[in-house]
Design a protein around this motif. Structure first.
Motif, short mmCIF file in Angstrom:
data_model
loop_
_atom_site.label_atom_id
_atom_site.label_comp_id
_atom_site.label_asym_id
_atom_site.label_seq_id
_atom_site.Cartn_x
_atom_site.Cartn_y
_atom_site.Cartn_z
N SER A 104 -37.66 20.37 74.81
CA SER A 104 -38.80 20.62 75.85
C SER A 104 -39.06 19.47 76.80
O SER A 104 -39.76 19.85 77.79
N PHE A 121 -39.28 21.25 80.30
CA PHE A 121 -40.43 21.80 81.15
C PHE A 121 -41.53 21.08 81.29
O PHE A 121 -42.57 21.25 81.88
N SER A 131 -45.27 26.96 79.14
CA SER A 131 -44.14 26.86 78.47
C SER A 131 -43.48 27.85 77.84
O SER A 131 -42.51 27.97 77.57
N TRP A 158 -45.16 21.60 69.90
CA TRP A 158 -44.07 22.20 70.30
C TRP A 158 -42.94 22.13 69.18
O TRP A 158 -42.87 20.93 68.95
#
Length: 254
Positions: free
Chosen positions: A111, A114, A172, A217
């Protein structure tokens, strides 16, 4: 610094901290290295659980140079973790002393890729502002088993201003190879997190729960959790928050 310069800092052990905020727009990956005997089970585990384990590349046994970077995966991450028979053994700055010719390496989306897009969308990143490793938590979200690998998902948490939560989801969502949109929003207790100020990995961040929403996430630390139950003879991963920075930009930035 560009990715190559940054990796050389890691190789020379001049930088050993988190890669969050470094080389914006470039793809970062988690790393999992296993003896070949366990590789098929782990690949199947990733295929059955693409949200926490989106495979970017699988490197054949003994290969140390990925196709995505002019790098040596034994030296060019800032920190590594070694697990033996399912237990955490040690954290090291390179893998030269433990490398085996039968090691198969998996690079898994992260992650961190992003995060620049979130910043561009006006969403603050408190772990960067507070010089912390992003907080990560074990959850009660079950994973699909594959061979010896099983367990629950690990998530990373970013506190998002309440009025920007939809914006964070929209941004995302485009980065499917880097975990994509969140798996949970708010109410951490619903996914088995008792205390948001006590992460299982990384460091806690300070934020106002009235003004910001915790957003979770899927996280590439998930295989470390699975290793505790699978108990392979040896398993090597990145240290949480310390990724491989590749030479490729995520196409979403173009």
């Amino acid at each position: 610094m560009n990715p190559l310069e940054t990796r050389m800092k890691f190789r020379n052990q001049e930088l050993t901290g988190t890669t969050s905020g470094l080389c914006e727009q470039y793809i970062q990956t988690n790393l999992v290295t296993l003896p070949k005997a366990y590789a098929f089970d782990f690949l199947l585990f990733c295929m059955r659980n693409p949200k926490p384990c989106p495979v970017v590349e699988v490197m054949e046994a003994g290969v140390t140079k990925p196709s995505t970077a002019d790098a040596d995966i034994r030296t060019d991450l800032p920190r590594y973790r070694i697990y033996r028979n399912g237990f955490f053994s040690e954290e090291v700055l390179d893998l030269n002393e433990v490398w085996q010719d039968d090691f198969v390496t998996f690079l898994i989306g992260c992650s961190f890729t992003f995060e620049q897009a979130l910043l561009d969308g006006g969403i603050p990143l408190l772990h960067q502002d507070q010089n912390k490793v992003v907080p990560m938590f074990d959850t009660n979200i079950p994973l699909k088993e594959a061979g010896i690998f099983k367990g629950n998902m690990v998530v990373s948490m970013r506190a998002v201003p309440n009025h920007l939560v939809d914006q964070a989801l929209k941004i995302s969502h485009q980065f499917e190879s880097s975990h994509g949109e969140p798996v949970h929003i708010g109410s951490p207790e619903q996914i088995g997190i008792d205390d948001i100020q006590q992460p299982d990995y990384g460091e806690a961040v300070t934020f106002d729960r009235d003004e910001m929403t915790p957003v979770f996430w899927a996280c590439g630390v998930t295989p470390q959790n699975a290793a505790l139950q699978a108990q392979p003879s040896i398993m090597i991963t990145h240290a949480p928050g310390h990724m491989l920075i590749t030479d490729e930009k995520d196409p979403n930035y173009s």
